[in-house]
Design a protein around this motif. Structure first.
Motif, PDB file in Angstrom:
ATOM      1  N   TYR A 159       0.845  -1.194   0.000  1.00 49.21           N
ATOM      2  CA  TYR A 159       0.000   0.000   0.000  1.00 49.21           C
ATOM      3  C   TYR A 159       0.884   1.250   0.000  1.00 49.21           C
ATOM      4  N   HIS A 160       1.102   1.777  -1.181  1.00 45.17           N
ATOM      5  CA  HIS A 160       1.935   2.967  -1.372  1.00 45.17           C
ATOM      6  C   HIS A 160       3.353   2.779  -0.848  1.00 45.17           C
ATOM      7  N   ASP A 163      10.742 -12.813   3.487  1.00 48.56           N
ATOM      8  CA  ASP A 163       9.955 -13.950   2.997  1.00 48.56           C
ATOM      9  C   ASP A 163       8.567 -13.520   2.534  1.00 48.56           C
ATOM     10  N   ALA A 164       7.902 -12.689   3.324  1.00 50.30           N
ATOM     11  CA  ALA A 164       6.541 -12.254   2.979  1.00 50.30           C
ATOM     12  C   ALA A 164       6.536 -11.394   1.719  1.00 50.30           C
ATOM     13  N   SER A 165       7.531 -10.532   1.592  1.00 48.25           N
ATOM     14  CA  SER A 165       7.555  -9.650   0.424  1.00 48.25           C
ATOM     15  C   SER A 165       7.950 -10.394  -0.851  1.00 48.25           C
ATOM     16  N   SER A 166       8.397 -11.630  -0.712  1.00 49.63           N
ATOM     17  CA  SER A 166       8.730 -12.458  -1.878  1.00 49.63           C
ATOM     18  C   SER A 166       7.507 -13.178  -2.442  1.00 49.63           C
ATOM     19  N   TRP A 171      -0.285  -7.701  -4.263  1.00 51.01           N
ATOM     20  CA  TRP A 171      -0.818  -6.556  -4.980  1.00 51.01           C
ATOM     21  C   TRP A 171       0.005  -5.321  -4.675  1.00 51.01           C
ATOM     22  N   GLU A 172       0.347  -4.574  -5.729  1.00 53.08           N
ATOM     23  CA  GLU A 172       0.906  -3.240  -5.584  1.00 53.08           C
ATOM     24  C   GLU A 172      -0.230  -2.298  -5.946  1.00 53.08           C
ATOM     25  N   ALA A 225      -5.547  -1.184 -11.466  1.00 56.73           N
ATOM     26  CA  ALA A 225      -6.635  -0.281 -11.878  1.00 56.73           C
ATOM     27  C   ALA A 225      -6.215   1.180 -11.733  1.00 56.73           C
ATOM     28  N   ASN A 226      -4.963   1.471 -12.073  1.00 59.12           N
ATOM     29  CA  ASN A 226      -4.422   2.833 -11.967  1.00 59.12           C
ATOM     30  C   ASN A 226      -4.614   3.423 -10.576  1.00 59.12           C
ATOM     31  N   GLY A 227      -4.550   2.575  -9.566  1.00 64.51           N
ATOM     32  CA  GLY A 227      -4.675   3.050  -8.193  1.00 64.51           C
ATOM     33  C   GLY A 227      -6.105   3.289  -7.741  1.00 64.51           C
ATOM     34  N   ASN A 228      -7.092   2.912  -8.563  1.00 59.94           N
ATOM     35  CA  ASN A 228      -8.493   3.095  -8.192  1.00 59.94           C
ATOM     36  C   ASN A 228      -8.813   2.151  -7.036  1.00 59.94           C
ATOM     37  N   GLU A 229      -9.016   2.723  -5.845  1.00 55.07           N
ATOM     38  CA  GLU A 229      -9.154   1.921  -4.635  1.00 55.07           C
ATOM     39  C   GLU A 229     -10.332   0.958  -4.684  1.00 55.07           C
ATOM     40  N   SER A 230     -11.461   1.376  -5.185  1.00 57.38           N
ATOM     41  CA  SER A 230     -12.616   0.471  -5.197  1.00 57.38           C
ATOM     42  C   SER A 230     -12.360  -0.734  -6.100  1.00 57.38           C
ATOM     43  N   ARG A 231     -11.621  -0.532  -7.196  1.00 57.49           N
ATOM     44  CA  ARG A 231     -11.344  -1.649  -8.101  1.00 57.49           C
ATOM     45  C   ARG A 231     -10.361  -2.642  -7.493  1.00 57.49           C
ATOM     46  N   TYR A 232      -9.313  -2.165  -6.836  1.00 57.59           N
ATOM     47  CA  TYR A 232      -8.382  -3.139  -6.274  1.00 57.59           C
ATOM     48  C   TYR A 232      -8.934  -3.788  -5.024  1.00 57.59           C
ATOM     49  N   ILE A 233      -9.802  -3.103  -4.297  1.00 53.58           N
ATOM     50  CA  ILE A 233     -10.480  -3.739  -3.163  1.00 53.58           C
ATOM     51  C   ILE A 233     -11.325  -4.892  -3.691  1.00 53.58           C
ATOM     52  N   LYS A 234     -12.055  -4.633  -4.771  1.00 58.64           N
ATOM     53  CA  LYS A 234     -12.886  -5.684  -5.373  1.00 58.64           C
ATOM     54  C   LYS A 234     -12.029  -6.870  -5.799  1.00 58.64           C
TER      55      LYS A 234
END
Length: 187
Positions: free
Chosen positions: A114-115, A152-155, A159-160, A165-174
């Motif tokens: 997340y950012h 290990d977790a970051s490997s 999701w970045e 979805a160009n950072g569109n929060e509702s789309r990546y939440i979905k």
């Protein structure tokens, strides 16, 4: 879901469900009023059970035992790596437990960057490197296990949010919720 190193912004509910679907590990001050709130709102109509904190309960290091039980009772752990995630003792303790459960019992781990740049998490640079240096002073015995857990977790593929979805929060939440639902259905 984790707090700052001052432990003042993450309270925990005293009751736990038996078989939780998802445990969300996050830095409250970075994410509570945005991605985490939206995720919990999206989980509810899908009947995805999650562990939630009670904001009225004071937070201290003894809460780690409650968090560990919640992690062990979960099928999936969603890691929300944010700018100040590694500042938090509780986040790092959660993460170490999550990665141990992944190795020992196959807990599904899904990271969300997340950012933050996943490379900073994996290489322990930037804010992540600075935070771990500070932890060396108070928690030297734990820092090596935290570093390993972060690497290990970051490997794990995740999701970045800036690239979905160009950072569109509702789309990546979905997208995150749909992926979780698919994984739960397979279980």
């Amino acid at each position: 879901m984790a707090s700052s190193s001052s432990h003042s912004d993450i309270p925990v509910s005293s009751s736990l469900s038996r078989n939780l679907d998802v445990f969300v590990s996050f830095k409250s001050s970075d994410t509570r009023d945005n991605i985490v709130d939206h995720l919990f709102t999206a989980f509810s109509p899908q009947e995805i059970s999650t562990y939630k904190y009670d904001p009225t309960v004071p937070v201290d290091k003894s809460i780690v035992h409650t968090l560990i039980k919640a992690i062990k009772d979960s099928q999936i752990s969603l890691l929300i790596f944010s700018e100040n995630y590694a500042d938090s003792y509780l986040c790092l303790e959660e993460l170490a437990c999550i990665m141990k459960c992944k190795d020992e019992r196959g807990l599904i781990v899904m990271p969300v960057f997340y950012h933050v740049d996943p490379k900073d998490v994996q290489k322990l640079t930037g804010k992540y490197g600075e935070a771990l240096e500070k932890h060396e002073l108070e928690n030297k015995d734990k820092v090596e296990s935290w570093k390993k857990a972060l690497v290990d977790a970051s490997s794990i593929a995740g999701w970045e949010v800036n690239h979905i979805a160009n950072g569109n929060e509702s789309r990546y939440i979905k997208e995150i919720v749909e992926t979780i639902l698919n994984r739960l259905n397979r279980l």
